[in-house]
Design a protein around this motif. Sequence first.
Motif, PDB file in Angstrom:
ATOM      1  N   UNK A  65      -4.383  -3.024  -8.028  1.00  0.00           N
ATOM      2  CA  UNK A  65      -2.978  -2.676  -8.218  1.00  0.00           C
ATOM      3  C   UNK A  65      -2.167  -3.812  -7.604  1.00  0.00           C
ATOM      4  N   UNK A  66      -1.311  -4.451  -8.409  1.00  0.00           N
ATOM      5  CA  UNK A  66      -0.588  -5.633  -7.954  1.00  0.00           C
ATOM      6  C   UNK A  66       0.907  -5.494  -8.184  1.00  0.00           C
ATOM      7  N   UNK A  67       1.665  -5.973  -7.235  1.00  0.00           N
ATOM      8  CA  UNK A  67       3.118  -6.090  -7.401  1.00  0.00           C
ATOM      9  C   UNK A  67       3.536  -7.433  -6.833  1.00  0.00           C
ATOM     10  N   UNK A  68       4.352  -8.128  -7.596  1.00  0.00           N
ATOM     11  CA  UNK A  68       4.853  -9.428  -7.144  1.00  0.00           C
ATOM     12  C   UNK A  68       5.901  -9.238  -6.079  1.00  0.00           C
ATOM     13  N   UNK A  96       0.825  -1.207   0.000  1.00  0.00           N
ATOM     14  CA  UNK A  96       0.000   0.000   0.000  1.00  0.00           C
ATOM     15  C   UNK A  96       0.861   1.259   0.000  1.00  0.00           C
ATOM     16  N   UNK A  97       1.949   1.243   0.754  1.00  0.00           N
ATOM     17  CA  UNK A  97       2.855   2.395   0.755  1.00  0.00           C
ATOM     18  C   UNK A  97       3.515   2.563  -0.611  1.00  0.00           C
ATOM     19  N   UNK A  98       3.888   1.447  -1.241  1.00  0.00           N
ATOM     20  CA  UNK A  98       4.494   1.518  -2.571  1.00  0.00           C
ATOM     21  C   UNK A  98       3.511   2.082  -3.594  1.00  0.00           C
ATOM     22  N   UNK A  99       2.242   1.650  -3.528  1.00  0.00           N
ATOM     23  CA  UNK A  99       1.239   2.165  -4.469  1.00  0.00           C
ATOM     24  C   UNK A  99       0.990   3.655  -4.205  1.00  0.00           C
ATOM     25  N   UNK A 100       0.915   4.027  -2.934  1.00  0.00           N
ATOM     26  CA  UNK A 100       0.763   5.441  -2.584  1.00  0.00           C
ATOM     27  C   UNK A 100       1.901   6.263  -3.178  1.00  0.00           C
ATOM     28  N   UNK A 101       3.131   5.785  -3.026  1.00  0.00           N
ATOM     29  CA  UNK A 101       4.290   6.503  -3.555  1.00  0.00           C
ATOM     30  C   UNK A 101       4.261   6.571  -5.083  1.00  0.00           C
ATOM     31  N   UNK A 113       3.016 -12.997  -4.447  1.00  0.00           N
ATOM     32  CA  UNK A 113       3.706 -13.710  -5.519  1.00  0.00           C
ATOM     33  C   UNK A 113       2.717 -14.242  -6.550  1.00  0.00           C
ATOM     34  N   UNK A 114       1.613 -14.817  -6.072  1.00  0.00           N
ATOM     35  CA  UNK A 114       0.604 -15.399  -6.974  1.00  0.00           C
ATOM     36  C   UNK A 114      -0.723 -14.681  -6.754  1.00  0.00           C
ATOM     37  N   UNK A 115      -1.038 -13.785  -7.648  1.00  0.00           N
ATOM     38  CA  UNK A 115      -2.269 -13.009  -7.534  1.00  0.00           C
ATOM     39  C   UNK A 115      -3.472 -13.846  -7.933  1.00  0.00           C
ATOM     40  N   UNK A 116      -4.483 -13.830  -7.092  1.00  0.00           N
ATOM     41  CA  UNK A 116      -5.788 -14.409  -7.432  1.00  0.00           C
ATOM     42  C   UNK A 116      -6.641 -13.242  -7.922  1.00  0.00           C
ATOM     43  N   UNK A 117      -6.581 -13.010  -9.232  1.00  0.00           N
ATOM     44  CA  UNK A 117      -7.168 -11.804  -9.800  1.00  0.00           C
ATOM     45  C   UNK A 117      -8.675 -11.698  -9.580  1.00  0.00           C
ATOM     46  N   UNK A 118      -9.400 -12.781  -9.845  1.00  0.00           N
ATOM     47  CA  UNK A 118     -10.861 -12.692  -9.737  1.00  0.00           C
ATOM     48  C   UNK A 118     -11.327 -12.387  -8.311  1.00  0.00           C
TER      49      UNK A 118
END
Length: 84
Positions: free
Chosen positions: A81-84, A12-17, A58-63
Motif C-alpha cells: 500500500x503506497x501513498x506519495x 500506517x495510520x492513513x492506511x489503517x483509516x 515520494x519515490x517508491x521502490x516497488x520491487x
Amino acid sequence: MPNSRAKGCRGEREWRDFLREHLNCPDARRGQQYAGGPDSPDVLGGIPGTHPEVKRTEKLSLYPAMEQAISDADGTIPYVAHKR
C-alpha cells in the motif's frame, strides 16, 4: 522521532483509516513495529488472509517493497500500500 519514521507511522495510520472507512475493516490497527516480520505487519486486522507493507514515500521502490512483503507474508497474500 526521526522524520522518516514519523512519515512511516503517518502512512500506517492513513492506511489503517482507509481500511476502516472504505473496506469495512473496523478492527484495523497499527502493528508492533519494533518486532518486524510476519508476526507484526504494518497494519493488523485489515483484509483477511493478506499481509500489507505500507510505504509513504515520494519515490517508491516497488520491487524491494514487494520483496519485503513477500518475505514477511508467511502464507498470506502480500501486497504493498503506497501513498506519495
